[in-house]
Design an enzyme around this catalytic site. Structure first.
Site, mmCIF file in Angstrom:
data_model
loop_
_atom_site.group_PDB
_atom_site.id
_atom_site.type_symbol
_atom_site.label_atom_id
_atom_site.label_comp_id
_atom_site.label_asym_id
_atom_site.label_seq_id
_atom_site.Cartn_x
_atom_site.Cartn_y
_atom_site.Cartn_z
ATOM 1 N N TYR A 184 12.363 2.579 -0.749
ATOM 2 C CA TYR A 184 11.644 1.300 -0.771
ATOM 3 C C TYR A 184 10.341 1.419 -1.555
ATOM 4 O O TYR A 184 10.105 0.684 -2.514
ATOM 5 C CB TYR A 184 11.345 0.807 0.655
ATOM 6 C CG TYR A 184 10.286 -0.270 0.690
ATOM 7 C CD1 TYR A 184 10.508 -1.509 0.102
ATOM 8 C CD2 TYR A 184 9.031 -0.038 1.270
ATOM 9 C CE1 TYR A 184 9.523 -2.496 0.084
ATOM 10 C CE2 TYR A 184 8.050 -1.020 1.265
ATOM 11 C CZ TYR A 184 8.297 -2.240 0.673
ATOM 12 O OH TYR A 184 7.314 -3.217 0.659
ATOM 13 N N ASP A 193 0.826 -1.221 0.000
ATOM 14 C CA ASP A 193 0.000 0.000 0.000
ATOM 15 C C ASP A 193 0.858 1.268 0.000
ATOM 16 O O ASP A 193 0.358 2.363 -0.282
ATOM 17 C CB ASP A 193 -0.965 0.010 1.195
ATOM 18 C CG ASP A 193 -0.285 -0.059 2.551
ATOM 19 O OD1 ASP A 193 0.956 -0.185 2.614
ATOM 20 O OD2 ASP A 193 -1.012 0.006 3.578
ATOM 21 N N GLU A 194 2.155 1.117 0.315
ATOM 22 C CA GLU A 194 3.004 2.315 0.410
ATOM 23 C C GLU A 194 3.201 3.013 -0.917
ATOM 24 O O GLU A 194 3.663 4.155 -0.951
ATOM 25 C CB GLU A 194 4.367 1.943 0.987
ATOM 26 C CG GLU A 194 4.287 1.403 2.382
ATOM 27 C CD GLU A 194 5.633 1.386 3.076
ATOM 28 O OE1 GLU A 194 6.571 2.057 2.610
ATOM 29 O OE2 GLU A 194 5.729 0.710 4.108
HETATM 30 P P1 NAD Z 1 11.234 -9.938 3.876
HETATM 31 O O1 NAD Z 1 12.291 -8.878 3.829
HETATM 32 O O2 NAD Z 1 10.916 -10.592 5.163
HETATM 33 O O3 NAD Z 1 11.615 -11.097 2.857
HETATM 34 C C1 NAD Z 1 12.137 -10.831 1.586
HETATM 35 C C2 NAD Z 1 12.751 -12.117 1.045
HETATM 36 O O4 NAD Z 1 13.269 -11.842 -0.275
HETATM 37 C C3 NAD Z 1 13.922 -12.625 1.885
HETATM 38 O O5 NAD Z 1 13.818 -14.022 2.064
HETATM 39 C C4 NAD Z 1 15.141 -12.280 1.046
HETATM 40 O O6 NAD Z 1 16.232 -13.178 1.229
HETATM 41 C C5 NAD Z 1 14.579 -12.376 -0.369
HETATM 42 N N1 NAD Z 1 15.349 -11.581 -1.332
HETATM 43 C C6 NAD Z 1 15.780 -10.302 -1.189
HETATM 44 N N2 NAD Z 1 16.488 -9.941 -2.281
HETATM 45 C C7 NAD Z 1 16.469 -11.008 -3.130
HETATM 46 C C8 NAD Z 1 17.000 -11.237 -4.416
HETATM 47 N N3 NAD Z 1 17.719 -10.308 -5.070
HETATM 48 N N4 NAD Z 1 16.772 -12.436 -5.003
HETATM 49 C C9 NAD Z 1 16.070 -13.398 -4.344
HETATM 50 N N5 NAD Z 1 15.546 -13.242 -3.142
HETATM 51 C C10 NAD Z 1 15.732 -12.049 -2.527
HETATM 52 O O7 NAD Z 1 9.959 -9.269 3.235
HETATM 53 P P2 NAD Z 1 8.400 -9.538 3.527
HETATM 54 O O8 NAD Z 1 7.972 -8.641 4.614
HETATM 55 O O9 NAD Z 1 8.169 -10.982 3.598
HETATM 56 O O10 NAD Z 1 7.774 -8.964 2.179
HETATM 57 C C11 NAD Z 1 7.561 -9.828 1.065
HETATM 58 C C12 NAD Z 1 6.886 -9.037 -0.047
HETATM 59 O O11 NAD Z 1 5.659 -8.502 0.430
HETATM 60 C C13 NAD Z 1 7.713 -7.841 -0.533
HETATM 61 O O12 NAD Z 1 7.539 -7.752 -1.936
HETATM 62 C C14 NAD Z 1 7.073 -6.647 0.159
HETATM 63 O O13 NAD Z 1 7.223 -5.483 -0.614
HETATM 64 C C15 NAD Z 1 5.619 -7.082 0.218
HETATM 65 N N6 NAD Z 1 4.800 -6.521 1.305
HETATM 66 C C16 NAD Z 1 5.213 -6.630 2.607
HETATM 67 C C17 NAD Z 1 4.386 -6.162 3.633
HETATM 68 C C18 NAD Z 1 4.775 -6.273 5.096
HETATM 69 O O14 NAD Z 1 4.064 -5.764 5.946
HETATM 70 N N7 NAD Z 1 5.868 -6.934 5.446
HETATM 71 C C19 NAD Z 1 3.148 -5.578 3.313
HETATM 72 C C20 NAD Z 1 2.774 -5.478 1.964
HETATM 73 C C21 NAD Z 1 3.592 -5.973 0.977
HETATM 74 O O1 DAU Z 2 2.411 -0.952 4.522
HETATM 75 C C1 DAU Z 2 3.089 -2.082 4.083
HETATM 76 C C2 DAU Z 2 4.553 -1.992 4.457
HETATM 77 O O2 DAU Z 2 4.625 -2.227 5.862
HETATM 78 C C3 DAU Z 2 5.432 -2.981 3.709
HETATM 79 O O3 DAU Z 2 5.430 -2.637 2.341
HETATM 80 C C4 DAU Z 2 6.858 -2.969 4.236
HETATM 81 O O4 DAU Z 2 7.629 -3.982 3.595
HETATM 82 C C5 DAU Z 2 6.827 -3.220 5.732
HETATM 83 O O5 DAU Z 2 8.140 -3.137 6.256
HETATM 84 C C6 DAU Z 2 5.921 -2.209 6.413
HETATM 85 O O6 DAU Z 2 6.479 -0.889 6.319
HETATM 86 P P1 DAU Z 2 6.486 0.116 7.571
HETATM 87 O O7 DAU Z 2 7.566 1.091 7.338
HETATM 88 O O8 DAU Z 2 5.116 0.602 7.855
HETATM 89 O O9 DAU Z 2 6.872 -0.960 8.725
HETATM 90 P P2 DAU Z 2 7.861 -0.936 9.963
HETATM 91 O O10 DAU Z 2 7.658 -2.220 10.678
HETATM 92 O O11 DAU Z 2 9.247 -0.582 9.575
HETATM 93 O O12 DAU Z 2 7.286 0.251 10.843
HETATM 94 C C7 DAU Z 2 5.920 0.320 11.233
HETATM 95 C C8 DAU Z 2 5.686 1.644 11.903
HETATM 96 O O13 DAU Z 2 6.384 1.656 13.158
HETATM 97 C C9 DAU Z 2 6.232 2.827 11.132
HETATM 98 O O14 DAU Z 2 5.360 3.935 11.330
HETATM 99 C C10 DAU Z 2 7.592 3.117 11.796
HETATM 100 C C11 DAU Z 2 7.363 2.723 13.224
HETATM 101 N N1 DAU Z 2 8.513 2.173 13.967
HETATM 102 C C12 DAU Z 2 9.274 1.215 13.379
HETATM 103 C C13 DAU Z 2 10.310 0.635 14.077
HETATM 104 C C14 DAU Z 2 11.193 -0.422 13.430
HETATM 105 C C15 DAU Z 2 8.743 2.589 15.281
HETATM 106 O O15 DAU Z 2 8.032 3.445 15.826
HETATM 107 N N2 DAU Z 2 9.758 2.002 15.978
HETATM 108 C C16 DAU Z 2 10.558 1.049 15.444
HETATM 109 O O16 DAU Z 2 11.475 0.539 16.127
#
Ligand code: NAD
Ligand code: DAU
Length: 329
Positions: free
Chosen positions: A145, A119-120
């Site tokens: 990102y 959603d970012e």
């Molecule tokens: P993560 O960082 O936990 O995992 C990413 C994985 O990709 C890791 O296993 C890493 O080793 C692998 N990777 C990184 N670079 C690579 C490369 N060049 N080739 C092959 N593998 C590679 O991330 P996540 O939180 O599991 O997110 C997964 C997907 O979901 C991402 O595309 C992210 O943008 C999306 N997403 C995440 C969130 C969230 O809240 N975490 C929300 C919405 C969308």
């Molecule tokens: O919205 C989806 C996104 O959510 C994904 O695309 C990203 O991959 C995922 O990392 C996440 O992004 P955020 O930047 O929102 O997540 P993060 O966990 O880094 O931080 C969540 C919120 O908490 C953000 O407002 C920053 C704040 N934060 C984060 C950390 C690590 C703190 O206040 N303290 C902290 O120590």
């Protein structure tokens, strides 16, 4: 069905693989993962999957794997905003060049693709804005990102229109659950408390995130693969808006601590204020509904997972905190 999961050793990908093997015995899974700091073999331990260690931006690795697959689910990404502020290049490489490489491979082999996004890409909302993000909200990313994820979405859309690639896209809000790297907000605070450290809140902590359990995200991904319309973008969210301050206080309360026992630290530069998803098309057209309605209960389960799986996160804890300390966070 043979499914290639890129990034399947990361947080959401590993949960997707686990859920798929449990719920879909007819699916064979191959994972392609570079095993960066964010990927872990341990997240796939004991599972009947083929794990190929390689770079999603390497055509020679990607092409033969895509040739064997019926569906590619593309999770692989550099995913942490804070890291993208310190060193943007890996984000351009993996998120843009990696997605390009996947797209060229699915174009050559006629393979169905589902692209995982965030959603970012839509930027942020005011706290009192009644609107939520929809599939027609203009792109307005803030960080290296989110801008590279936006770029990857644009590539997918262009490959659908110009080359007829059979792809769907989804943009999900913030996930929580097991196997999330401890650099991220919720697991960082849980493991801080478990480790006798104080939670760290960026700035005043008024920023709002729209939390969804990772299992609900992954169930939606399968619904889109099964019944989604090629070329469409689906937004995934579970109406879970909550301020960071409220989340930290709840983590402390669930761990039996004083809810005020945390530190305010340096804010994230360019910090997005609020995300909120309108997921009505997903619910109304594909029949998806979140199963984890109760954030408090989901968070309590997640805390329990980190408590009982210390061996999974412990080796990274000191290094993660040292990195944050260097930026005053
Ligand atoms: P993560 O960082 O936990 O995992 C990413 C994985 O990709 C890791 O296993 C890493 O080793 C692998 N990777 C990184 N670079 C690579 C490369 N060049 N080739 C092959 N593998 C590679 O991330 P996540 O939180 O599991 O997110 C997964 C997907 O979901 C991402 O595309 C992210 O943008 C999306 N997403 C995440 C969130 C969230 O809240 N975490 C929300 C919405 C969308
Ligand atoms: O919205 C989806 C996104 O959510 C994904 O695309 C990203 O991959 C995922 O990392 C996440 O992004 P955020 O930047 O929102 O997540 P993060 O966990 O880094 O931080 C969540 C919120 O908490 C953000 O407002 C920053 C704040 N934060 C984060 C950390 C690590 C703190 O206040 N303290 C902290 O120590």
């Amino acid at each position: 069905m043979r499914v290639l999961v890129t990034g399947g050793a990361g947080f959401i990908g590993a949960n997707f693989v686990r859920q798929t093997l449990t719920e879909r015995p007819d699916v064979q899974v191959t994972v392609l993962d570079k095993l960066t700091y964010a990927g872990s073999r341990g997240s796939l331990a004991g599972l009947d999957v083929e794990l190929v260690e390689g770079d999603v931006a390497d055509r020679d690795v990607v092409d033969p794997l895509v040739a064997q697959a019926d569906v590619v689910v593309h999770f692989a990404a550099e995913s942490h905003n804070d890291n993208s502020l310190n060193d943007p290049w890996p984000f351009v490489h993996t998120n843009i060049v990696g997605t390009f490489t996947v797209l060229e491979a699915v174009r050559r082999h006629g393979t169905r693709l589902h692209h995982i996004s965030t959603d970012e890409v839509y930027g942020d909302l005011e706290l009192d804005d009644p609107a939520k993000f929809t599939a027609t909200t203009p792109y307005n990313p803030s960080s290296p990102y989110s801008s590279t994820k936006a770029g990857s979405d644009m590539l997918v859309r262009a490959w659908v229109r110009s080359f007829g690639v059979a792809a769907t896209l989804s943009n999900c809000s913030n996930n929580y659950g097991p196997y999330q790297h401890i650099e991220k907000f919720i697991p960082r605070q849980i493991t801080n408390v478990l480790d006798g450290r104080r939670p760290k809140l960026y700035g005043a902590g008024l920023n709002v995130r729209d939390w969804i359990h990772v299992a609900d995200h992954n169930a939606a991904v399968w619904d889109i693969i099964d019944r989604g319309q090629v070329g469409r973008t689906y937004l995934i969210g579970a109406d879970g808006e909550m301020s960071n301050k409220a989340v930290v206080e709840l983590v402390l309360e669930l761990l039996g601590k004083d809810p005020g026992d945390y530190d305010h630290v340096a804010d994230r530069p360019g910090h997005d204020l609020r995300y909120a998803i309108d997921s009505r098309p997903l619910r109304e057209e594909l029949g998806w509904e979140p199963r984890f309605h109760d954030f408090r209960a989901g968070l309590a389960d997640t805390i329990e997972w980190y408590r009982t799986n210390e061996a999974w996160w412990r080796p990274q804890k000191d290094a993660v905190e040292a990195k944050y300390a260097a930026t005053g966070q």
